[in-house]
Design a protein around this motif. Structure first.
Motif, short mmCIF file in Angstrom:
data_model
loop_
_atom_site.label_atom_id
_atom_site.label_comp_id
_atom_site.label_asym_id
_atom_site.label_seq_id
_atom_site.Cartn_x
_atom_site.Cartn_y
_atom_site.Cartn_z
N ASN A 232 -22.07 -4.01 104.36
CA ASN A 232 -22.88 -2.89 103.90
C ASN A 232 -23.35 -3.08 102.47
OD1 ASN A 232 -23.25 -0.21 105.61
ND2 ASN A 232 -21.31 -1.13 106.27
N VAL A 233 -22.55 -3.75 101.66
CA VAL A 233 -22.95 -4.01 100.28
C VAL A 233 -23.90 -5.20 100.20
CG1 VAL A 233 -22.13 -4.67 97.98
CG2 VAL A 233 -20.85 -2.99 99.33
N LEU A 234 -23.57 -6.28 100.89
CA LEU A 234 -24.42 -7.49 100.84
C LEU A 234 -25.77 -7.26 101.51
CD1 LEU A 234 -21.83 -10.32 101.67
CD2 LEU A 234 -22.54 -9.44 99.44
N PHE A 235 -25.76 -6.55 102.62
CA PHE A 235 -26.99 -6.20 103.35
C PHE A 235 -27.82 -7.45 103.67
CE2 PHE A 235 -30.79 -3.42 104.03
CZ PHE A 235 -30.20 -2.64 105.01
N GLY A 236 -27.13 -8.48 104.18
CA GLY A 236 -27.82 -9.69 104.60
C GLY A 236 -28.00 -10.74 103.53
N LYS A 237 -27.65 -10.43 102.30
CA LYS A 237 -27.81 -11.41 101.23
C LYS A 237 -26.59 -12.34 101.16
CE LYS A 237 -30.87 -8.82 98.18
NZ LYS A 237 -31.92 -9.86 98.20
N GLU A 238 -26.77 -13.47 100.53
CA GLU A 238 -25.69 -14.45 100.39
C GLU A 238 -24.62 -13.91 99.44
OE1 GLU A 238 -25.04 -19.07 98.84
OE2 GLU A 238 -27.05 -18.16 98.90
N LEU A 239 -23.37 -14.19 99.77
CA LEU A 239 -22.26 -13.71 98.95
C LEU A 239 -22.13 -14.55 97.68
CD1 LEU A 239 -19.72 -11.97 98.47
CD2 LEU A 239 -18.44 -13.66 99.79
N LYS A 240 -22.26 -13.86 96.55
CA LYS A 240 -21.98 -14.46 95.24
C LYS A 240 -20.78 -13.71 94.69
CE LYS A 240 -26.85 -15.59 94.41
NZ LYS A 240 -28.02 -15.35 93.51
N LEU A 241 -19.62 -14.33 94.73
CA LEU A 241 -18.36 -13.64 94.50
C LEU A 241 -18.29 -12.98 93.14
CD1 LEU A 241 -15.85 -13.02 96.10
CD2 LEU A 241 -14.75 -15.03 95.08
N ASP A 242 -18.79 -13.65 92.11
CA ASP A 242 -18.71 -13.06 90.77
C ASP A 242 -19.57 -11.81 90.66
OD1 ASP A 242 -20.93 -14.63 91.14
OD2 ASP A 242 -21.06 -15.29 89.04
N VAL A 243 -20.79 -11.88 91.22
CA VAL A 243 -21.68 -10.71 91.21
C VAL A 243 -21.10 -9.60 92.07
CG1 VAL A 243 -24.01 -9.87 91.76
CG2 VAL A 243 -23.69 -12.17 90.82
N TYR A 244 -20.56 -9.98 93.22
CA TYR A 244 -19.99 -9.01 94.16
C TYR A 244 -18.83 -8.25 93.52
CZ TYR A 244 -17.73 -7.36 98.47
OH TYR A 244 -17.15 -6.59 99.45
N ASP A 245 -17.93 -8.97 92.86
CA ASP A 245 -16.78 -8.33 92.22
C ASP A 245 -17.21 -7.40 91.09
OD1 ASP A 245 -14.98 -9.53 93.91
OD2 ASP A 245 -14.58 -11.22 92.57
N SER A 246 -18.18 -7.85 90.30
CA SER A 246 -18.64 -7.01 89.19
C SER A 246 -19.33 -5.74 89.69
CB SER A 246 -19.59 -7.80 88.28
OG SER A 246 -20.74 -8.21 89.00
N VAL A 247 -20.04 -5.84 90.81
CA VAL A 247 -20.70 -4.66 91.39
C VAL A 247 -19.66 -3.67 91.90
CG1 VAL A 247 -22.09 -3.87 93.35
CG2 VAL A 247 -22.89 -5.77 91.94
N LEU A 248 -18.62 -4.17 92.57
CA LEU A 248 -17.57 -3.29 93.09
C LEU A 248 -16.87 -2.55 91.96
CD1 LEU A 248 -15.93 -5.43 95.93
CD2 LEU A 248 -17.71 -3.70 96.12
N LYS A 249 -16.58 -3.25 90.89
CA LYS A 249 -15.90 -2.61 89.75
C LYS A 249 -16.80 -1.60 89.07
CE LYS A 249 -12.85 -6.54 88.80
NZ LYS A 249 -12.51 -7.62 87.83
N ALA A 250 -18.07 -1.96 88.91
CA ALA A 250 -19.00 -1.05 88.24
C ALA A 250 -19.22 0.23 89.03
CB ALA A 250 -20.33 -1.75 87.99
N CYS A 251 -19.19 0.11 90.38
CA CYS A 251 -19.40 1.28 91.24
C CYS A 251 -18.09 1.95 91.63
CB CYS A 251 -20.15 0.86 92.51
SG CYS A 251 -21.83 0.28 92.19
N SER A 252 -17.00 1.55 91.00
CA SER A 252 -15.69 2.15 91.21
C SER A 252 -15.25 2.09 92.67
CB SER A 252 -15.70 3.62 90.73
OG SER A 252 -14.42 4.15 90.69
N LEU A 253 -15.49 0.95 93.30
CA LEU A 253 -15.08 0.74 94.69
C LEU A 253 -13.86 -0.16 94.81
CD1 LEU A 253 -18.52 0.26 96.50
CD2 LEU A 253 -16.85 2.05 96.99
N ASP A 254 -13.43 -0.80 93.73
CA ASP A 254 -12.34 -1.77 93.83
C ASP A 254 -11.03 -1.11 94.23
OD1 ASP A 254 -12.55 -0.45 91.45
OD2 ASP A 254 -11.71 -2.05 90.23
N LYS A 255 -10.74 0.07 93.68
CA LYS A 255 -9.49 0.76 94.03
C LYS A 255 -9.52 1.23 95.49
CE LYS A 255 -7.68 0.47 89.91
NZ LYS A 255 -7.63 1.63 89.03
N ASP A 256 -10.67 1.70 95.95
CA ASP A 256 -10.79 2.13 97.35
C ASP A 256 -10.55 0.95 98.30
OD1 ASP A 256 -12.23 5.05 97.32
OD2 ASP A 256 -12.86 3.83 95.63
N ILE A 257 -11.10 -0.19 97.95
CA ILE A 257 -10.96 -1.37 98.81
C ILE A 257 -9.51 -1.81 98.90
CG2 ILE A 257 -11.50 -3.84 98.92
CD1 ILE A 257 -14.31 -3.16 98.00
#
Length: 301
Positions: free
Chosen positions: A51-76
């Motif tokens: 749902n977050v990637l929405f078909g885009k290639e996984l870039k782990l550093d960008v992905y992790d920073s997005v999760l933290k910025a959107c306060s999703l890391d604790k939920d995950i």
């Protein structure tokens, strides 16, 4: 930042920018890619990561920073399968705040040139709203063009320009202090309501903050799995089981016992009588049409 009363046309303005409304006059010019976070989050039946990637290639550093910025890391961390947990259709197993943050994370991960954010703070509590404003909208997306629709006027200081709408028209636009001075009464009411929410939150109403998730998601495991781990419980939406073939005798017996003898006799009799009447009407129609044909043939002779 775009602000105004309910029904003043804030969402319609974003729709006009996206080309979703009929333009009667004027021009709309967009340069570069657009990331859009709608007011009602759209969630597909897939994993949280998809749902977050929405078909885009996984870039782990960008992905992790997005999760933290959107306060999703604790939920995950508290979900049974981490970000591999399957989300039901329309996000049925997520809270409103979680759906809003997933939609915001999807827009952020797109790494667009322009971001249209339609009130992403309305579904989260004050603490999470502060985190999203400082770490995501004012942090991760710093340097990008951002158009934010919100009722949270306490964040007006983050904006370079504030646009105030009323009845579908722009009645004020400029620096935050200029618009606040021109419409001080409206801003004071909204700020007061924001302070009331802050006070209620301080008394212990935890809401659905960064450390809170739905009870069914976090209470099943004592040890939260690592992010992205595949577990047996990661698929929360199971396919329905069904049997094929004729109904078994015990099912008919269960229905009969549930109805009782009198009701069973009444329904059976009613069904047989209705079938008999239907057959009789068809039989009489065939006799009537045959008699009519015979009468017509005699007239011709």
């Amino acid at each position: 930042m775009i602000c105004g009363s309910v029904g003043s046309g804030k969402t319609s303005l974003l729709a006009a920018i996206l080309g979703g409304m009929l333009k009667k006059e004027g021009t709309v010019r967009l340069k570069g890619s657009v990331g859009y976070s709608p007011q009602e989050a759209w969630i597909m039946n897939a994993t949280l990561r998809d749902n977050v990637l929405f078909g885009k290639e996984l870039k782990l550093d960008v992905y992790d920073s997005v999760l933290k910025a959107c306060s999703l890391d604790k939920d995950i961390e508290m979900l049974p399968g981490g970000d591999a947990t399957e989300i039901g259709e329309k996000g049925i197993n997520l809270s409103g705040g979680q759906k809003a943050r997933i939609a915001l994370a999807r827009a952020c991960y797109s790494q667009a040139d322009l971001y249209l954010l339609d009130d992403p703070l309305s579904a989260v509590d004050v603490h999470v709203g502060n985190h999203i404003m400082s770490q995501c909208i004012g942090g991760l997306l710093a340097g990008k063009t951002r158009i934010l629709v919100t009722h949270q006027v306490q964040y007006a200081g983050f904006a370079d320009r504030v646009v105030f709408l009323e009845k579908g028209r722009i009645i004020a636009a400029g620096r935050p202090e200029e618009v606040r001075a021109a419409h001080s009464s409206w801003f004071q009411v909204k700020r007061k309501s924001g302070e009331d929410v802050d006070a209620a939150d301080a008394k212990g109403d935890a809401g659905e903050g960064a450390t809170a998730v739905d009870s069914e998601a976090g209470d099943e495991k004592e040890t939260p799995p690592s992010k992205g781990a595949e577990t047996k419980n990661s698929q929360t939406i199971q396919a329905e089981k069904r049997e094929e073939g004729a109904l078994k005798r015990k099912i008919w017996k269960a229905y009969a016992n549930a109805m009782g003898l009198k009701m069973l006799i009444f329904l059976s009799s009613s069904y047989l009588i209705s079938q008999a009447l239907q057959s009789a009407s068809d039989f009489w129609l065939s006799i009537w049409s045959s008699a009519e044909r015979r009468g017509c043939s005699r007239c011709e002779r």
